[in-house]
Design an enzyme around this catalytic site. Structure first.
Site, PDB file in Angstrom:
ATOM      1  N   GLU A   1       5.093   6.862   2.348  1.00 24.82           N
ATOM      2  CA  GLU A   1       5.895   5.628   2.403  1.00 24.82           C
ATOM      3  C   GLU A   1       5.163   4.553   1.630  1.00 24.82           C
ATOM      4  OE1 GLU A   1       6.006   3.239   5.909  1.00 24.82           O
ATOM      5  OE2 GLU A   1       3.952   3.679   6.458  1.00 24.82           O
TER       6      GLU A   1
ATOM      7  N   SER B   1      -2.769  -2.765   6.187  1.00 22.29           N
ATOM      8  CA  SER B   1      -4.102  -3.151   6.651  1.00 22.29           C
ATOM      9  C   SER B   1      -5.200  -2.233   6.116  1.00 22.29           C
ATOM     10  CB  SER B   1      -4.126  -3.204   8.176  1.00 22.29           C
ATOM     11  OG  SER B   1      -3.671  -1.985   8.695  1.00 22.29           O
TER      12      SER B   1
ATOM     13  N   ASN C   1       4.154   0.541   2.138  1.00 19.83           N
ATOM     14  CA  ASN C   1       4.104  -0.542   3.126  1.00 19.83           C
ATOM     15  C   ASN C   1       4.143  -1.867   2.389  1.00 19.83           C
ATOM     16  OD1 ASN C   1       3.248   1.098   5.674  1.00 19.83           O
ATOM     17  ND2 ASN C   1       1.889   1.785   4.037  1.00 19.83           N
TER      18      ASN C   1
ATOM     19  N   ARG D   1       0.861  -1.188   0.000  1.00 22.39           N
ATOM     20  CA  ARG D   1       0.000   0.000   0.000  1.00 22.39           C
ATOM     21  C   ARG D   1       0.888   1.226   0.000  1.00 22.39           C
ATOM     22  NH1 ARG D   1      -2.715   0.577   5.166  1.00 22.39           N
ATOM     23  NH2 ARG D   1      -1.214   2.258   5.407  1.00 22.39           N
TER      24      ARG D   1
ATOM     25  N   GLU E   1       8.025   0.577  11.611  1.00 21.84           N
ATOM     26  CA  GLU E   1       6.704   0.594  10.969  1.00 21.84           C
ATOM     27  C   GLU E   1       5.642   0.645  12.054  1.00 21.84           C
ATOM     28  OE1 GLU E   1       6.356   0.576   7.670  1.00 21.84           O
ATOM     29  OE2 GLU E   1       8.521   0.456   7.438  1.00 21.84           O
ATOM     30  N   GLY E   2       4.445   1.031  11.654  1.00 20.37           N
ATOM     31  CA  GLY E   2       3.310   0.879  12.549  1.00 20.37           C
ATOM     32  C   GLY E   2       2.852   2.159  13.215  1.00 20.37           C
TER      33      GLY E   2
ATOM     34  N   LYS F   1      12.709  10.141  10.828  1.00 15.31           N
ATOM     35  CA  LYS F   1      12.097   8.806  10.848  1.00 15.31           C
ATOM     36  C   LYS F   1      13.105   7.707  11.164  1.00 15.31           C
ATOM     37  CE  LYS F   1       8.465   9.692   7.475  1.00 15.31           C
ATOM     38  NZ  LYS F   1       7.662   9.043   6.421  1.00 15.31           N
TER      39      LYS F   1
ATOM     40  N   LYS G   1      12.502   2.354   5.505  1.00 15.48           N
ATOM     41  CA  LYS G   1      12.635   3.791   5.276  1.00 15.48           C
ATOM     42  C   LYS G   1      13.973   4.112   4.606  1.00 15.48           C
ATOM     43  CE  LYS G   1       8.863   4.862   7.919  1.00 15.48           C
ATOM     44  NZ  LYS G   1       8.136   3.585   7.905  1.00 15.48           N
TER      45      LYS G   1
ATOM     46  N   ARG H   1      -7.487   7.740   5.016  1.00 18.48           N
ATOM     47  CA  ARG H   1      -7.492   7.884   6.478  1.00 18.48           C
ATOM     48  C   ARG H   1      -7.361   9.359   6.811  1.00 18.48           C
ATOM     49  NH1 ARG H   1      -2.465   4.461   8.020  1.00 18.48           N
ATOM     50  NH2 ARG H   1      -1.803   5.462   6.096  1.00 18.48           N
TER      51      ARG H   1
HETATM   52  P1  ADP Z   1       4.871   4.237   9.706  1.00 20.84           P
HETATM   53  O1  ADP Z   1       5.670   3.144   9.082  1.00 20.84           O
HETATM   54  O2  ADP Z   1       5.069   4.351  11.162  1.00 20.84           O
HETATM   55  O3  ADP Z   1       3.439   4.194   9.280  1.00 20.84           O
HETATM   56  P2  ADP Z   1       5.004   6.669   8.131  1.00 20.84           P
HETATM   57  O4  ADP Z   1       6.143   7.087   7.279  1.00 20.84           O
HETATM   58  O5  ADP Z   1       3.789   6.231   7.409  1.00 20.84           O
HETATM   59  O6  ADP Z   1       5.550   5.566   9.124  1.00 20.84           O
HETATM   60  O7  ADP Z   1       4.643   7.855   9.114  1.00 20.84           O
HETATM   61  C1  ADP Z   1       3.581   7.759  10.048  1.00 20.84           C
HETATM   62  C2  ADP Z   1       2.672   8.963   9.938  1.00 20.84           C
HETATM   63  O8  ADP Z   1       3.407  10.169  10.127  1.00 20.84           O
HETATM   64  C3  ADP Z   1       2.009   9.105   8.580  1.00 20.84           C
HETATM   65  O9  ADP Z   1       0.811   8.368   8.520  1.00 20.84           O
HETATM   66  C4  ADP Z   1       1.785  10.610   8.489  1.00 20.84           C
HETATM   67  O10 ADP Z   1       0.596  10.972   9.184  1.00 20.84           O
HETATM   68  C5  ADP Z   1       2.955  11.185   9.261  1.00 20.84           C
HETATM   69  N1  ADP Z   1       4.049  11.535   8.323  1.00 20.84           N
HETATM   70  C6  ADP Z   1       5.003  10.713   7.867  1.00 20.84           C
HETATM   71  N2  ADP Z   1       5.836  11.332   7.010  1.00 20.84           N
HETATM   72  C7  ADP Z   1       5.392  12.592   6.918  1.00 20.84           C
HETATM   73  C8  ADP Z   1       5.828  13.747   6.181  1.00 20.84           C
HETATM   74  N3  ADP Z   1       6.893  13.678   5.384  1.00 20.84           N
HETATM   75  N4  ADP Z   1       5.120  14.876   6.335  1.00 20.84           N
HETATM   76  C9  ADP Z   1       4.050  14.947   7.146  1.00 20.84           C
HETATM   77  N5  ADP Z   1       3.591  13.905   7.863  1.00 20.84           N
HETATM   78  C10 ADP Z   1       4.254  12.739   7.757  1.00 20.84           C
HETATM   79 MG    MG Z   2       2.603   4.655   7.489  1.00 18.78          MG
END
Ligand code: ADP
Ligand code: MG
Length: 474
Positions: free
Chosen positions: A144, A151, A146, A125, A368-369, A364, A305, A450
């Protein structure tokens, strides 16, 4: 908001009536989750949190996200087969990040032994936000991709019907008719069924590898039931069950509790906390087997990442997808700025920039999660502390995406009804199957929207921050 709910958003009586209809509709439609108190049984359940109103999504960006999904499938598959790239890219990370290092060790071990697996199934996803530029125009930016346990393909298929009803109740019949149908769970099942068929044993089962605490079981059941509809047997097992009941035969066919397993679909295994020594052994057993793992360990590593950050370097996509210049251009058009914090001048420079201007970045770790990223003042403090130590290489930096907020109501149990300024994240589900070197299936199979209140920087639906939504294309 461009979707034109302005008239109803502030009408307290209309909102209250519509919210009552919405909650009952969600329960009727099966938009369900187990409760925190009774997470081990389905006697008492609740609705999965969702927005009262669908959120506006620019049609062009929605279409762009769908159009690039097959390219991302191709890319993830290519990365997963490129040992040299994974080795080089993760070299600095595995020196400091123990979890990635252990996954990597299993990866190398199964390669050395020689892969028994010949059919490969990817379910991913790709998540995006809509970055609002100075001139007010929005751009699609990937957050990102996944590659493990992505899910909500099941529950999201329930939300469009609920929102259609809500819009009708609010007198917006025309708008209601424009909400798109969406059933990614069917698409996931299509991929799993194809992999099962190519594995080639009628007796063999599909094994969902699940968590100890299964609050999101209904989301998974949606996919399971699609498989049962195709007369494919499904079993649910935990790592511990695999450790206790799992074995390989001489040709490395996987048996768990006496049943041959054709496909292992992981809905677990992406956070370090679940792995004790026994669970690591179970993971190794699964990876060594002939069974189709979704994902195999290489594809899990392709979703880190650090890999995402390296993919954004000039020239990398071209090397990984030679002969696909158009796919490369479509993929690159979705990238936000991503920066390595490896030791050296490049890392020093970006660390200093982020410390000076933390609100422009997200820090970051390789996790994940949800709930792991650092923002603002916290980002500054942590980066200051680690900027001269090797620990900093266990993080990457990313440009912060700044979407335009819109008012909505987040419906969740035991929470008063109140308007929130919200931002949304769009996910597109991709499915592919490869047999040997031949890609036999590559599709985009649905979407997930979401939405969360702007005061929460991080966190998904499972973390209790974001809620399910439906795109209203504008
Ligand atoms: P995870 O693997 O924990 O889901 P993500 O990269 O999806 O990691 O980051 C988690 C959440 O943080 C995302 O769903 C988003 O709401 C926020 N986020 C992540 N990267 C960014 C970004 N570059 N700018 C703004 N919000 C971000
Ligand atoms: Mg995410």
């Amino acid at each position: 908001m461009a979707a034109g709910w302005q008239d109803v958003v502030r009408d307290a009586a209309a909102v209250r009536d519509a919210a009552a209809v919405a909650v009952d509709a969600a329960l009727l439609a099966g938009g369900l989750m187990r409760t925190g108190e009774q997470a081990h049984a389905s006697d008492v359940v609740n609705y999965a949190p969702f927005t009262l109103l669908p959120s506006a999504v620019p049609r062009a960006l929605f279409e762009q996200a769908y159009a690039v999904q097959q390219d991302f499938n191709l890319l993830v598959d290519a990365v997963s087969q490129n040992k040299e790239f994974l080795e080089q890219t993760l070299a600095s990370t595995i020196k400091v990040d123990d979890f990635t290092a252990r996954l990597f060790r299993i990866y190398m071990q199964v390669l050395e032994e020689g892969l028994a697996q010949t059919v490969f199934l990817g379910i991913n996803r790709s998540d995006y936000m809509f970055d609002c530029g100075q001139d007010g125009t929005a751009a699609l930016r990937q957050i990102e991709i996944n590659t493990i346990a992505a899910s909500f393909a099941g529950l999201t298929s329930r939300t469009a019907d609920v929102h259609r009803l809500v819009l009708k109740v609010l007198g917006k019949t025309e708008e209601a008719s424009q909400l798109l149908p969406n059933n990614p769970a069917k698409g996931l099942a299509l991929g799993i069924a194809k992999a099962w068929e190519l594995y080639g044993s009628q007796r063999a089962v599909v094994m969902f590898l699940v968590e100890d605490v299964q609050r999101n079981i209904f989301d998974q059941r949606c996919v399971e039931n699609e498989l049962w509809n195709r007369n494919i047997r499904v079993v649910r097992k935990r790592f511990r069950d695999v450790f206790e009941q799992g074995s390989l035969d001489a040709s490395r066919r996987l048996y768990v509790d006496g049943q041959e397993v054709a496909v292992v679909y992981y809905r677990e295994g992406y956070v370090p906390q679940v792995y004790n020594q026994q669970n690591w052994e179970a993971r190794l057993l699964l990876e060594r087997s002939r069974a189709v793992k979704c994902p195999d360990i290489a594809t899990q590593l392709a979703g880190t990442k650090k890999v995402q950050q390296e993919l954004s370097r000039p020239g990398t996509l071209e090397k990984l997808l030679p002969g696909h210049p158009e796919a490369v251009a479509r993929i690159r058009a979705t990238f936000a700025g991503l920066y390595s914090l490896d030791q050296g001048e490049e890392g020093d420079r970006i660390a200093a920039t982020a410390i000076a201007d933390p609100d422009c970045f997200v820090l970051k770790p390789q996790r994940e999660g949800g709930g792991n990223n650092l923002y603002g003042e916290e980002l500054r403090e942590v980066l200051k502390k680690i900027k001269d130590s090797p620990e900093r290489t266990s993080y990457i930096l990313m440009d912060k995406i700044k979407p335009q907020p819109a008012p909505n109501y987040l419906l969740r149990t035991h929470t008063p009804l109140q308007v929130s300024e919200c931002i949304s994240e769009l996910g597109i589900f991709g499915v592919y199957v490869r047999q040997g070197r031949e890609l036999v299936l590559n599709q985009a199979v649905g979407h997930l929207l979401r939405t969360k209140a702007i005061e929460h920087a991080d966190g998904g639906v499972a973390a209790g921050v974001a809620v399910l939504d439906t795109p209203y294309l504008v």
